[in-house]
Design a protein around this motif. Sequence first.
Motif, short mmCIF file in Angstrom:
data_model
loop_
_atom_site.label_atom_id
_atom_site.label_comp_id
_atom_site.label_asym_id
_atom_site.label_seq_id
_atom_site.Cartn_x
_atom_site.Cartn_y
_atom_site.Cartn_z
N ARG A 259 0.84 -1.20 0.00
CA ARG A 259 0.00 0.00 0.00
C ARG A 259 0.87 1.25 0.00
O ARG A 259 0.61 2.21 -0.73
CB ARG A 259 -0.91 -0.02 1.23
N GLU A 260 1.92 1.21 0.81
CA GLU A 260 2.80 2.38 0.92
C GLU A 260 3.51 2.66 -0.40
O GLU A 260 3.69 3.82 -0.79
CB GLU A 260 3.83 2.16 2.04
N ARG A 261 3.93 1.59 -1.10
CA ARG A 261 4.63 1.78 -2.35
C ARG A 261 3.71 2.35 -3.43
O ARG A 261 4.11 3.22 -4.21
CB ARG A 261 5.22 0.43 -2.82
N ILE A 262 2.46 1.89 -3.45
CA ILE A 262 1.50 2.43 -4.42
C ILE A 262 1.27 3.92 -4.16
O ILE A 262 1.28 4.73 -5.09
CB ILE A 262 0.16 1.66 -4.36
N LEU A 263 1.10 4.27 -2.89
CA LEU A 263 0.89 5.68 -2.55
C LEU A 263 2.10 6.52 -2.93
O LEU A 263 1.97 7.67 -3.40
CB LEU A 263 0.58 5.82 -1.06
N SER A 264 3.30 5.97 -2.75
CA SER A 264 4.51 6.68 -3.13
C SER A 264 4.57 6.89 -4.65
O SER A 264 4.94 7.98 -5.12
CB SER A 264 5.74 5.91 -2.66
N LEU A 265 4.22 5.88 -5.42
CA LEU A 265 4.22 6.00 -6.88
C LEU A 265 3.23 7.08 -7.33
O LEU A 265 3.52 7.88 -8.23
CB LEU A 265 3.87 4.66 -7.52
N ILE A 266 2.05 7.09 -6.71
CA ILE A 266 1.04 8.10 -7.04
C ILE A 266 1.55 9.51 -6.74
O ILE A 266 1.42 10.43 -7.55
CB ILE A 266 -0.27 7.82 -6.29
N GLU A 267 2.17 9.66 -5.56
CA GLU A 267 2.69 10.97 -5.16
C GLU A 267 3.79 11.43 -6.11
O GLU A 267 3.81 12.60 -6.53
CB GLU A 267 3.22 10.90 -3.73
N ARG A 268 4.69 10.52 -6.46
CA ARG A 268 5.79 10.88 -7.36
C ARG A 268 5.27 11.23 -8.76
O ARG A 268 5.80 12.12 -9.42
CB ARG A 268 6.79 9.73 -7.44
#
Length: 293
Positions: A259-268
């Motif tokens: 979940r954290e990695r998906i959110l990071s990709l979205i933010e980037r």
Amino acid sequence: MDKLLALDIGAGTQDIFLFQSDQPIENCVKLVLPSPTVLVSKKIRHATELGKDIWLSGTIMGGGPCVGAIKDHIKQGYRVYSSPKAALTIDDNLCAVESLGVVITPEAPEFDLFSIELKDLDMMTLRRALSLYLVELPTYVAVAVQDHGHCPSGSNRRFRFLHWEKFMLGGGRLEHLCYRDIPDHLTRMKAVQETYEGAILMDTGAAAIWGSLTDRRVAQHRASGFIAVNVGNQHTLGIFLQEDRIWGLFEHHTRILSRERILSLIERLALGNLTNEEVFQDGGHGAYLHPDY
């Protein structure tokens, strides 16, 4: 009355919707069934249990579970024979397929084999099943599959993103990913259209993003732009869309992501500093941002 049969053929399920203009959308026929690759993998594993060699006919289809079952069948000491077209399901490089132990031959050997046909779209079975409920299938058919593209050498992940880059530099219009005339490199889509002539094809991720525009809350952000993410069984696709144009995207393998990695990709992606190499080295397909993003 207008009718359209729409199918989203994924790695785990095939999601089927029969649109009828004379019906409230809630009353239209909907089915969620095991995907063709799951069904084929079960047939292969059944052959393994029976201790029988197998013959693969048919055409190119989605891999994943069925390719894993083929490899396991060979590891158990049984033979796999395949037509050249069906063998492309395993790998675009037929030499690589043969190196796995698959025997490629244009005709089935003349001895007892467990025969399995490969194809993404089985209209005959679907028509037969729905006929039990007095439901007739329409002429118009739209199918969504993920097609990496024919890439017999090198990384198919890089190959896929070279075409994403070319598409986005050419205007990036979402509707241009919906095909009647399919580009030559999209061999899985072509195989579906050979199975059912006249079918309209689209990539699963892009189809999901386009479908999101029918949501009124999403449509409110169409002019200013928004990020939509489709999380599938195998692939996760995030797209920044403004009006009907894609300006940036990433694609990754769902099993790798938290979940954290998906959110990071979205933010980037939102910040505009997500790089293709970063996603590729993390095991994903890649990322691309238009120079004017």
